[in-house]
Design a protein around this motif. Structure first.
Motif, PDB file in Angstrom:
ATOM      1  N   LEU A 190       0.842  -1.193   0.000  1.00  0.00           N
ATOM      2  CA  LEU A 190       0.000   0.000   0.000  1.00  0.00           C
ATOM      3  C   LEU A 190       0.881   1.249   0.000  1.00  0.00           C
ATOM      4  O   LEU A 190       2.051   1.208   0.392  1.00  0.00           O
ATOM      5  N   ASP A 191       0.310   2.341  -0.433  1.00  0.00           N
ATOM      6  CA  ASP A 191       1.010   3.627  -0.408  1.00  0.00           C
ATOM      7  C   ASP A 191       1.406   3.948   1.036  1.00  0.00           C
ATOM      8  O   ASP A 191       0.563   4.006   1.928  1.00  0.00           O
ATOM      9  N   ALA A 192       2.710   4.133   1.271  1.00  0.00           N
ATOM     10  CA  ALA A 192       3.214   4.365   2.626  1.00  0.00           C
ATOM     11  C   ALA A 192       2.689   5.651   3.237  1.00  0.00           C
ATOM     12  O   ALA A 192       2.739   5.839   4.456  1.00  0.00           O
ATOM     13  N   ARG A 193       2.177   6.546   2.410  1.00  0.00           N
ATOM     14  CA  ARG A 193       1.662   7.823   2.937  1.00  0.00           C
ATOM     15  C   ARG A 193       0.260   7.694   3.516  1.00  0.00           C
ATOM     16  O   ARG A 193      -0.232   8.604   4.177  1.00  0.00           O
ATOM     17  N   LEU A 194      -0.415   6.574   3.256  1.00  0.00           N
ATOM     18  CA  LEU A 194      -1.774   6.401   3.764  1.00  0.00           C
ATOM     19  C   LEU A 194      -1.775   6.282   5.283  1.00  0.00           C
ATOM     20  O   LEU A 194      -0.883   5.673   5.880  1.00  0.00           O
ATOM     21  N   ARG A 195      -2.772   6.864   5.907  1.00  0.00           N
ATOM     22  CA  ARG A 195      -3.008   6.708   7.339  1.00  0.00           C
ATOM     23  C   ARG A 195      -4.417   6.167   7.484  1.00  0.00           C
ATOM     24  O   ARG A 195      -5.392   6.852   7.148  1.00  0.00           O
ATOM     25  N   LEU A 196      -4.549   4.939   7.948  1.00  0.00           N
ATOM     26  CA  LEU A 196      -5.837   4.264   8.014  1.00  0.00           C
ATOM     27  C   LEU A 196      -6.269   4.080   9.461  1.00  0.00           C
ATOM     28  O   LEU A 196      -5.482   3.641  10.312  1.00  0.00           O
ATOM     29  N   ALA A 197      -7.518   4.373   9.724  1.00  0.00           N
ATOM     30  CA  ALA A 197      -8.053   4.174  11.064  1.00  0.00           C
ATOM     31  C   ALA A 197      -8.072   2.686  11.395  1.00  0.00           C
ATOM     32  O   ALA A 197      -8.229   1.847  10.507  1.00  0.00           O
ATOM     33  N   PRO A 198      -7.903   2.335  12.677  1.00  0.00           N
ATOM     34  CA  PRO A 198      -7.945   0.919  13.071  1.00  0.00           C
ATOM     35  C   PRO A 198      -9.230   0.252  12.589  1.00  0.00           C
ATOM     36  O   PRO A 198     -10.305   0.861  12.581  1.00  0.00           O
ATOM     37  N   CYS A 199      -9.110  -0.998  12.165  1.00  0.00           N
ATOM     38  CA  CYS A 199     -10.265  -1.712  11.601  1.00  0.00           C
ATOM     39  C   CYS A 199     -10.266  -3.144  12.103  1.00  0.00           C
ATOM     40  O   CYS A 199      -9.237  -3.828  12.054  1.00  0.00           O
ATOM     41  N   ARG A 200     -11.422  -3.598  12.583  1.00  0.00           N
ATOM     42  CA  ARG A 200     -11.544  -4.970  13.075  1.00  0.00           C
ATOM     43  C   ARG A 200     -11.824  -5.963  11.959  1.00  0.00           C
ATOM     44  O   ARG A 200     -11.569  -7.151  12.098  1.00  0.00           O
ATOM     45  N   GLN A 201     -12.366  -5.495  10.833  1.00  0.00           N
ATOM     46  CA  GLN A 201     -12.702  -6.393   9.731  1.00  0.00           C
ATOM     47  C   GLN A 201     -12.397  -5.705   8.405  1.00  0.00           C
ATOM     48  O   GLN A 201     -13.020  -4.705   8.062  1.00  0.00           O
ATOM     49  N   VAL A 202     -11.425  -6.248   7.658  1.00  0.00           N
ATOM     50  CA  VAL A 202     -11.064  -5.728   6.340  1.00  0.00           C
ATOM     51  C   VAL A 202     -11.497  -6.754   5.292  1.00  0.00           C
ATOM     52  O   VAL A 202     -11.145  -7.933   5.379  1.00  0.00           O
ATOM     53  N   GLN A 203     -12.261  -6.288   4.308  1.00  0.00           N
ATOM     54  CA  GLN A 203     -12.789  -7.183   3.271  1.00  0.00           C
ATOM     55  C   GLN A 203     -12.050  -6.945   1.948  1.00  0.00           C
ATOM     56  O   GLN A 203     -12.119  -5.859   1.385  1.00  0.00           O
ATOM     57  N   PRO A 204     -11.341  -7.963   1.422  1.00  0.00           N
ATOM     58  CA  PRO A 204     -10.731  -7.819   0.102  1.00  0.00           C
ATOM     59  C   PRO A 204     -11.763  -8.102  -0.990  1.00  0.00           C
ATOM     60  O   PRO A 204     -12.670  -8.923  -0.804  1.00  0.00           O
ATOM     61  N   TYR A 205     -11.644  -7.419  -2.129  1.00  0.00           N
ATOM     62  CA  TYR A 205     -12.567  -7.637  -3.242  1.00  0.00           C
ATOM     63  C   TYR A 205     -11.882  -7.234  -4.542  1.00  0.00           C
ATOM     64  O   TYR A 205     -10.902  -6.461  -4.534  1.00  0.00           O
ATOM     65  N   LEU A 206     -12.381  -7.746  -5.665  1.00  0.00           N
ATOM     66  CA  LEU A 206     -11.862  -7.391  -6.983  1.00  0.00           C
ATOM     67  C   LEU A 206     -12.706  -6.247  -7.529  1.00  0.00           C
ATOM     68  O   LEU A 206     -13.893  -6.426  -7.800  1.00  0.00           O
ATOM     69  N   PRO A 207     -12.130  -5.052  -7.682  1.00  0.00           N
ATOM     70  CA  PRO A 207     -12.917  -3.909  -8.167  1.00  0.00           C
ATOM     71  C   PRO A 207     -13.498  -4.162  -9.551  1.00  0.00           C
ATOM     72  O   PRO A 207     -12.892  -4.850 -10.384  1.00  0.00           O
ATOM     73  N   THR A 208     -14.676  -3.607  -9.801  1.00  0.00           N
ATOM     74  CA  THR A 208     -15.340  -3.757 -11.089  1.00  0.00           C
ATOM     75  C   THR A 208     -14.445  -3.243 -12.212  1.00  0.00           C
ATOM     76  O   THR A 208     -13.872  -2.168 -12.119  1.00  0.00           O
ATOM     77  N   GLY A 209     -14.338  -4.042 -13.272  1.00  0.00           N
ATOM     78  CA  GLY A 209     -13.552  -3.645 -14.430  1.00  0.00           C
ATOM     79  C   GLY A 209     -12.064  -3.902 -14.304  1.00  0.00           C
ATOM     80  O   GLY A 209     -11.314  -3.681 -15.253  1.00  0.00           O
ATOM     81  N   MET A 210     -11.604  -4.371 -13.149  1.00  0.00           N
ATOM     82  CA  MET A 210     -10.179  -4.614 -12.949  1.00  0.00           C
ATOM     83  C   MET A 210      -9.806  -5.982 -13.501  1.00  0.00           C
ATOM     84  O   MET A 210     -10.521  -6.961 -13.308  1.00  0.00           O
TER      85      MET A 210
END
Length: 232
Positions: A57-77
């Motif tokens: 991931l982009d090292a500059r991102l700051r993400l709030a704590p998350c208990r559940q992260v869902q991976p998915y394939l974006p539409t058109g990708m």
């Protein structure tokens, strides 16, 4: 007030908004890998091997704590080659949605150029060989049977060991303008065959207009030697 200020400072120092990489725990990375591999296998030829390389991931991102992260394939990708897998927080302090770069390789045994081949060459058996390559590295359909390429003409040069892909081949002309062609018209639950006159050259995979004996003009797809397919 001093206590509140100290509390807020403490939160900022300890990472209330966590660095992006901290969300990528081994269990999540394995789910990402499985998702990318499953999507790739859905369209991969039989007897191929899929390998997934996960980026960062982009090292500059700051993400709030998350208990559940869902991976998915974006539409058109795309499910092959360089792509991205979406990650969205579904249970956390704040909902966020980011994408993670991946590279999906699909290894299979396909037809390649045995030697460097110039554009315009008519392919013969001596020009072709079989090799295991990453067929997802470039766009374009590949071939697993060399006999399907014999007599075809290259539209661009190939280096030795390059896969012979459909975009590298010149389109075949199945018939000329004015020739009589067989038109197969198909619809829901029925199909009829009739003869018509081609109003233009029938180039492989391209639409062409034909005129029936009644004078009616229709547009269909050139699919073979003096054959046109018309979908109703």
């Amino acid at each position: 007030m001093l206590y509140r200020a100290a509390f807020l400072l403490c939160l900022s120092l300890t990472g209330w908004s966590a660095r992006a990489q901290s969300v990528l725990d081994p269990a999540l990375l394995e789910r990402v890998r499985q998702l990318a591999e499953t999507a790739a296998r859905a369209t991969a030829p039989p007897e191929t091997r899929v390998a997934v390389e996960i980026g960062a991931l982009d090292a500059r991102l700051r993400l709030a704590p998350c208990r559940q992260v869902q991976p998915y394939l974006p539409t058109g990708m795309s499910a092959w080659g360089r792509s991205r897998i979406g990650l969205r927080c579904t249970d956390g302090v704040a909902r966020w949605n980011v994408t993670l770069p991946v590279r999906v390789s699909v290894f299979g045994r396909v037809v390649v150029a045995a030697t460097p081949l110039p554009a315009g060459v008519n392919l013969s058996q001596e020009h072709l060989a079989m090799a295991d390559i990453d067929i997802a590295a470039e766009p374009g359909a590949v071939f697993t049977d060399a006999s399907a390429l014999l007599g075809r003409t290259l539209g661009r040069p190939l280096a030795a060991a390059d896969a012979v892909r459909a975009p590298a081949l010149k389109s075949r002309q199945w018939f000329a303008a004015g020739e009589t062609v067989q038109v197969r018209a198909a619809g829901s639950g029925f199909a009829i065959v009739a003869e018509a006159q081609a109003l233009g050259p029938g180039l492989e995979g391209q639409d062409v207009k034909v005129r029936f004996e009644s004078g009616r003009v229709a547009s269909g797809r050139a699919v073979g030697e003096r054959r046109v397919e018309l979908l109703l």
